[in-house]
Enzyme design. Structure first.
Site, PDB file in Angstrom:
ATOM      1  N   ARG A 175     105.704 -69.075  66.581  1.00 52.37           N
ATOM      2  CA  ARG A 175     104.853 -69.660  65.523  1.00 52.37           C
ATOM      3  C   ARG A 175     103.475 -69.012  65.382  1.00 52.37           C
ATOM      4  NH1 ARG A 175     109.299 -71.400  65.063  1.00 52.37           N
ATOM      5  NH2 ARG A 175     109.915 -73.568  64.725  1.00 52.37           N
ATOM      6  N   CYS A 224     107.828 -80.074  61.754  1.00 53.06           N
ATOM      7  CA  CYS A 224     107.492 -80.512  63.112  1.00 53.06           C
ATOM      8  C   CYS A 224     105.975 -80.509  63.287  1.00 53.06           C
ATOM      9  CB  CYS A 224     108.145 -79.589  64.139  1.00 53.06           C
ATOM     10  SG  CYS A 224     109.889 -79.942  64.352  1.00 53.06           S
ATOM     11  N   GLU A 294     101.424 -77.986  65.935  1.00 51.54           N
ATOM     12  CA  GLU A 294     101.924 -76.765  65.283  1.00 51.54           C
ATOM     13  C   GLU A 294     101.377 -76.695  63.848  1.00 51.54           C
ATOM     14  OE1 GLU A 294     106.214 -76.024  65.218  1.00 51.54           O
ATOM     15  OE2 GLU A 294     106.062 -75.459  63.117  1.00 51.54           O
TER      16      GLU A 294
HETATM   17  N1  EPU Z   1     115.933 -84.605  70.485  1.00 57.30           N
HETATM   18  C1  EPU Z   1     115.896 -85.918  70.902  1.00 57.30           C
HETATM   19  N2  EPU Z   1     115.219 -86.831  70.137  1.00 57.30           N
HETATM   20  C2  EPU Z   1     114.541 -86.480  69.016  1.00 57.30           C
HETATM   21  C3  EPU Z   1     114.566 -85.138  68.606  1.00 57.30           C
HETATM   22  C4  EPU Z   1     115.260 -84.211  69.368  1.00 57.30           C
HETATM   23  O1  EPU Z   1     116.477 -86.270  71.917  1.00 57.30           O
HETATM   24  O2  EPU Z   1     113.930 -87.364  68.394  1.00 57.30           O
HETATM   25  C5  EPU Z   1     116.705 -83.632  71.279  1.00 57.30           C
HETATM   26  C6  EPU Z   1     117.948 -83.164  70.518  1.00 57.30           C
HETATM   27  O3  EPU Z   1     119.027 -84.057  70.702  1.00 57.30           O
HETATM   28  C7  EPU Z   1     118.195 -81.796  71.110  1.00 57.30           C
HETATM   29  C8  EPU Z   1     116.782 -81.288  71.441  1.00 57.30           C
HETATM   30  O4  EPU Z   1     115.951 -82.452  71.491  1.00 57.30           O
HETATM   31  O5  EPU Z   1     118.908 -81.909  72.300  1.00 57.30           O
HETATM   32  C9  EPU Z   1     116.284 -80.275  70.428  1.00 57.30           C
HETATM   33  O6  EPU Z   1     116.234 -80.875  69.128  1.00 57.30           O
HETATM   34  P1  EPU Z   1     116.392 -80.040  67.765  1.00 57.30           P
HETATM   35  O7  EPU Z   1     117.677 -79.265  67.753  1.00 57.30           O
HETATM   36  O8  EPU Z   1     116.130 -80.958  66.643  1.00 57.30           O
HETATM   37  O9  EPU Z   1     115.291 -78.932  67.863  1.00 57.30           O
HETATM   38  P2  EPU Z   1     113.739 -79.055  68.084  1.00 57.30           P
HETATM   39  O10 EPU Z   1     113.389 -78.216  69.271  1.00 57.30           O
HETATM   40  O11 EPU Z   1     113.269 -80.467  68.101  1.00 57.30           O
HETATM   41  C10 EPU Z   1     113.218 -76.924  66.654  1.00 57.30           C
HETATM   42  C11 EPU Z   1     112.107 -76.527  65.706  1.00 57.30           C
HETATM   43  C12 EPU Z   1     112.428 -76.968  64.286  1.00 57.30           C
HETATM   44  C13 EPU Z   1     113.775 -76.424  63.849  1.00 57.30           C
HETATM   45  C14 EPU Z   1     114.837 -76.942  64.832  1.00 57.30           C
HETATM   46  C15 EPU Z   1     116.244 -76.471  64.513  1.00 57.30           C
HETATM   47  C16 EPU Z   1     109.917 -76.558  66.762  1.00 57.30           C
HETATM   48  C17 EPU Z   1     108.681 -77.354  67.039  1.00 57.30           C
HETATM   49  N3  EPU Z   1     110.882 -77.185  66.100  1.00 57.30           N
HETATM   50  O12 EPU Z   1     113.186 -78.345  66.751  1.00 57.30           O
HETATM   51  O13 EPU Z   1     111.433 -76.396  63.461  1.00 57.30           O
HETATM   52  O14 EPU Z   1     114.104 -76.838  62.532  1.00 57.30           O
HETATM   53  O15 EPU Z   1     114.480 -76.465  66.165  1.00 57.30           O
HETATM   54  O16 EPU Z   1     116.404 -75.146  64.868  1.00 57.30           O
HETATM   55  O17 EPU Z   1     109.966 -75.398  67.131  1.00 57.30           O
HETATM   56  C18 EPU Z   1     109.252 -76.736  62.563  1.00 57.30           C
HETATM   57  O18 EPU Z   1     108.887 -75.819  63.286  1.00 57.30           O
HETATM   58  O19 EPU Z   1     108.488 -77.290  61.727  1.00 57.30           O
HETATM   59  C19 EPU Z   1     110.633 -77.207  62.665  1.00 57.30           C
HETATM   60  C20 EPU Z   1     111.067 -78.288  62.038  1.00 57.30           C
END
Ligand code: EPU
Length: 306
Positions: A175, A224, A294
């Site tokens: 990022r 996010c 972020e």
């Molecule tokens: N999870 C939970 N509870 C929640 C949310 C997530 O338990 O409320 C768990 C999920 O079950 C999973 C893990 O956390 O096991 C990761 O969740 P997710 O796949 O949604 O990915 P993330 O790390 O939360 C990142 C990026 C998103 C991107 C997604 C999909 C960041 C901060 N976030 O989210 O990017 O869309 O992966 O690839 O890097 C953004 O940067 O604005 C953004 C939305």
């Protein structure tokens, strides 16, 4: 000073004062920019930048307005948005690369790649951003990063000079990209990693869409709110600390994904900031992890608010 520069600008360049910004963001909160411009040429962009520098007015380059929280009231800033049609073109180059203007929406870019059988850009579909914003933030999803598919970026740097940076010369990570922090990306040459039949590309796009629909909220949000800490997910942590559904006014931690703050209707930037503080404090108290925002802030600095 900005008013004085108007006579030198092309008639197609937009320059307005006291422009409401909320409607130009995906979260839908915030006040007005003292000045707002949509330059129709690089020359106009540079003239505007110089005029702002002479009056000590900071410049902010706005894309699709995701990943952004605008503070309330009047903000002493010149907001520049590459919205004119000349920044919204996608061309196929003879070496198989795509050249995309900074104002092109990521969804349009993915549509173009699909039509041309270019594979490997599917991770960008569904990110509510423009090419320019995605470059600056090194936007990522589904394991992919914007700058990993970039060959070169044409930009106007902090000093107002136009230059081209190749990917090898860029210092980027999760990022962020050092060279684009204070610069304005004009266009990028993207090298799609491969070729594939439209059906295969469409299948990947559907898979990503389904994942997003199942795991991310539909209500207005800035994406996010926090960066993921090393080796963990901020959303998972916030969820684990029992903070989903926490609400300040009309700002609410999404019950669907803990790292999204949604606008239930009439949220204000003050409510969003309050909620960011609460979530951060809660995660620190329960998990001893310090989350870092972020989302970019316009009109204040995070370190002064947290
Ligand atoms: N999870 C939970 N509870 C929640 C949310 C997530 O338990 O409320 C768990 C999920 O079950 C999973 C893990 O956390 O096991 C990761 O969740 P997710 O796949 O949604 O990915 P993330 O790390 O939360 C990142 C990026 C998103 C991107 C997604 C999909 C960041 C901060 N976030 O989210 O990017 O869309 O992966 O690839 O890097 C953004 O940067 O604005 C953004 C939305």
């Amino acid at each position: 000073m900005l008013e004085a520069v108007r006579q030198w600008l092309s008639p197609e360049t937009v320059l307005r004062s006291n422009e409401p910004l909320a409607k130009r963001t995906t979260l839908g909160v915030g006040g007005r920019a003292r000045w707002y411009a949509e330059p129709a040429s690089v020359e106009d962009l540079i003239s505007l930048k110089h005029a702002a520098a002479e009056t000590g007015l900071p410049v902010f380059f706005l894309g699709r307005g995701s990943n952004l929280l605008v503070m309330g009231g009047g903000i002493e800033v010149l907001v520049i948005r590459l919205q004119h049609r000349r920044w919204r073109q996608v061309d196929m180059l003879s070496d198989g690369c795509l050249r995309a203007g900074a104002g092109v929406r990521l969804r349009e870019l993915c549509g173009e790649a699909l039509r041309r059988g270019l594979a490997g850009l599917e991770f960008l579909e569904g990110i509510p951003g423009t090419v320019g914003g995605a470059l600056r933030m090194n936007a990522g999803a589904m394991g992919g990063w914007m700058l990993e598919v970039v060959e070169s970026v044409r930009l106007v740097n902090g000093q107002g000079g136009e230059t081209v940076c190749r990917r090898e010369d860029l210092h980027y990570g999760y990022r962020h990209c050092r060279e684009l922090r204070d610069a304005c990306a004009l266009e990028a040459v993207l090298r799609p990693p491969g070729r594939a039949a439209s059906e295969a590309i469409r299948e990947v796009l559907h898979r990503h869409q389904e994942h997003r629909q199942a795991t991310q909220p539909r209500e207005p949000s800035a994406g996010c709110i926090f960066k993921n800490p090393d080796g963990d997910s901020a959303g998972r942590l916030i969820d684990h600390c029992g903070l989903k559904g926490t609400r300040v006014g009309d700002a609410e931690v999404s019950p669907v994904h803990g790292n999204f703050i949604i606008n239930r209707g009439r949220a204000t930037s003050g409510e969003v900031v309050d909620l960011v503080r609460r979530v951060r404090d809660g995660v620190w108290k329960h998990a001893r992890v310090e989350l870092e925002p972020e989302v970019l802030l316009l009109g204040a600095e995070w370190e002064d608010l947290l």
